[in-house]
Write an enzyme that holds these catalytic residues in place. Structure first.
Site, mmCIF file in Angstrom:
data_model
loop_
_atom_site.group_PDB
_atom_site.id
_atom_site.type_symbol
_atom_site.label_atom_id
_atom_site.label_comp_id
_atom_site.label_asym_id
_atom_site.label_seq_id
_atom_site.Cartn_x
_atom_site.Cartn_y
_atom_site.Cartn_z
ATOM 1 N N HIS A 265 39.095 26.299 49.457
ATOM 2 C CA HIS A 265 39.323 27.588 48.797
ATOM 3 C C HIS A 265 38.006 28.169 48.266
ATOM 4 O O HIS A 265 37.643 29.299 48.590
ATOM 5 C CB HIS A 265 40.326 27.381 47.650
ATOM 6 C CG HIS A 265 40.672 28.633 46.904
ATOM 7 N ND1 HIS A 265 41.810 29.352 47.151
ATOM 8 C CD2 HIS A 265 40.028 29.305 45.918
ATOM 9 C CE1 HIS A 265 41.849 30.415 46.360
ATOM 10 N NE2 HIS A 265 40.784 30.411 45.590
ATOM 11 N N GLU A 266 37.303 27.380 47.489
ATOM 12 C CA GLU A 266 36.070 27.893 46.873
ATOM 13 C C GLU A 266 34.997 28.152 47.944
ATOM 14 O O GLU A 266 34.190 29.071 47.814
ATOM 15 C CB GLU A 266 35.546 26.932 45.802
ATOM 16 C CG GLU A 266 36.530 26.648 44.645
ATOM 17 C CD GLU A 266 37.090 27.888 43.960
ATOM 18 O OE1 GLU A 266 36.458 28.971 44.046
ATOM 19 O OE2 GLU A 266 38.174 27.792 43.347
HETATM 20 ZN ZN ZN Z 1 40.241 32.119 44.371
#
Ligand code: ZN
Length: 501
Positions: A265-266
């Site tokens: 995600h990051e």
């Molecule tokens: Zn996010």
């Protein structure tokens, strides 16, 4: 003839440097700083913020923008100059909308509300947070008035995070999404035991998780020569330039998902920043188009890529090699099913792909009712629980796991939540558009290789930074306005197969 533009740029660079220097302090605060450093750090960051705000909102700045705009009047809409001037004028106008006393009051109320919220959540004591929530709401209504709006106050709040997005549009999209998602969730609820996720709940050595996280982030295209992976209790990504876009994660010794999908995600967020056009450096164009667009890139990497079957057919052998005791006897397909288990839960940040948007729709509906006055702050816990029952079919046992779980309202962030769901919708729409425009992308994804997809995102989204509004960008990339339909197609197809519906 670029004399005026160059004079403006010198100021823009300085402002950007101040902002990013404060960003480094903020990153360090969450990753390295000893707790006792908090007071001094808050002072340092607020000094930098104040200097920046004073410089940016000065009459001199307004004159520099006006002079450069006159000089660049013939610059094409798509050019760097015209785009930067549009964004600067918009930011300047937004920043000048609040009287200084109001900004100070907002900071004070937010600071106190945040401290009260932390305590209230720890003790599941909504009454302790209630007077602060009431103040936050009062100030939020004032904020909307200062910002101005055409149709309804919520427009002004939403616009701070998703420029140009209308509440009426979000309401319509969320309503239709809800009508598709609740029946899917209910159908899956009947078959919850069809998927077993005990595979991911086993001992996983933390150092090995970190090693694999680096491997998998690089596999999707995160550039470690211009990045860094740190540890933080609340994971985030933060960039100081396109050549220094960092990510963080947290590590659980007995649960694999948070580190794996947190890092994907990051990385998605950071890859967006790494992909902005080099000419945009040190200007406000060197960032994402909006929070929703930023979230589209993180959710694309986390879910569309990272929770796909083909991706794990490709990378599961390496994961198995890293954790032979836990995963040696499992197949890639068992792992794929485990990481896609659907389970209605109380906490938004732990939600699966089917339930996640329902958590957001709940908050959106409550925020609007609070703003119109239909819902009094005191009645939030009961309203929260009713909506949980209606949307997710479960009721939290206490307010810590209910209406007190999120930080947003305590820092006066009403209007922020919808961007999380919009991110999922943008992601699915962009993914469909990418596949339609370049058939190779689907073929590569079937081999678990997202490189051509990432290249398409680079070309159609990343490089443009903040040059276009979200609406302009989704039109340019997909030829359509934002729609929930591609997400609903994606989610129905994927989970009908997994749950045999
Ligand atoms: Zn996010």
């Amino acid at each position: 003839m670029n004399e005026k533009m160059n004079a403006l740029l010198q100021k823009v660079y300085e402002l950007h440097d101040l902002e990013k220097a404060a960003g480094v302090l903020g990153w360090d605060k969450q990753v390295n700083m000893p707790k006792k450093g908090n007071l001094a750090r808050t002072q340092q960051m607020s000094t930098l913020g104040r200097i920046r705000h004073t410089m940016f909102t000065s009459d001199e700045m307004s004159e520099l923008i006006a002079a450069a705009a006159e000089e660049q009047a013939e610059a094409p809409y798509d050019s760097f100059e015209a785009s930067l001037l549009r964004v600067l004028q918009y930011d300047y106008d937004q920043a000048r909308k609040f009287p200084t006393e109001f900004v100070v009051q907002m900071t004070m109320v937010g600071g106190q509300a945040n401290a009260a919220w932390e305590e209230a959540r720890a003790n599941s004591d909504f009454a302790h947070f209630l007077p602060h929530l009431e103040k936050v709401l009062e100030l939020t209504k004032q904020r909307a008035e200062y910002l101005g709006y055409e149709n309804e106050p919520y427009d002004a709040l939403l616009n701070q995070f998703e420029r140009g997005m209308e509440t009426a549009v979000v309401r319509q999209i969320f309503q239709e999404a809800k009508e598709a998602l609740v029946p899917l969730r209910e159908a899956i609820d009947e078959r919850l035991t069809a998927v077993d996720d005990s595979l991911v709940h086993q001992p996983f050595d933390v150092a090995k998780q970190q090693e694999f996280a680096r491997y998998i982030a690089a596999a999707i295209g995160y550039d470690f020569s211009r990045g860094h992976l740190g540890t933080a209790p609340h994971p985030f990504a933060s960039s100081f330039s396109r050549d220094d876009a960092r990510i963080t994660s947290r590590w659980y010794p007995d649960f694999l998902n948070p580190s794996l999908f947190g890092v994907l995600h990051e990385s998605g967020h950071a890859m967006y920043e790494q992909g902005t056009h080099p000419d945009f450096a040190r200007t406000p164009l060197a960032r994402g188009a909006s929070l929703g667009f930023h979230e589209s890139q993180s959710r694309m990497m986390e879910n569309v890529v990272g929770r796909s079957r083909s991706f794990w057919q490709r990378h599961f052998p390496k994961l198995q090699e890293t954790f032979p005791d836990a995963l040696g006897g499992a197949t890639a397909d068992e792992f794929y099913r485990a990481i896609n288990k659907v389970q209605p839960s109380f906490i938004r940040v732990e939600a699966d792909e089917v339930n996640y948007n329902l958590h957001i729709i709940l908050r959106f509906e409550l925020e609007q009712a609070m703003l119109t006055g239909d819902l009094a702050a005191a009645d939030v816990p009961a309203a929260w629980n009713d909506k949980m029952q209606e949307l997710l079919g479960i009721v939290p046992p206490n307010d810590s796991e209910g209406c007190l779980q999120d930080i947003h309202w305590s820092w006066t962030g009403v209007g922020y939540f919808p961007t999380y769901a919009l991110g999922n919708f943008y992601a699915a729409q962009l993914y469909e558009a990418a596949q339609a425009q370049n058939p190779q992308i689907g073929a590569d994804m079937a081999q678990g290789d997202p490189a051509s997809l990432v290249a398409w995102m680079g070309e159609n989204v990343h490089q443009h930074g903040r040059k276009y509004t979200p609406d302009e960008l989704i039109h340019r990339a997909s030829g359509q306005p934002l729609s929930h339909a591609p997400f609903i197609r994606y989610i129905n197809e994927k989970f009908s197969e997994i749950y045999g519906l």
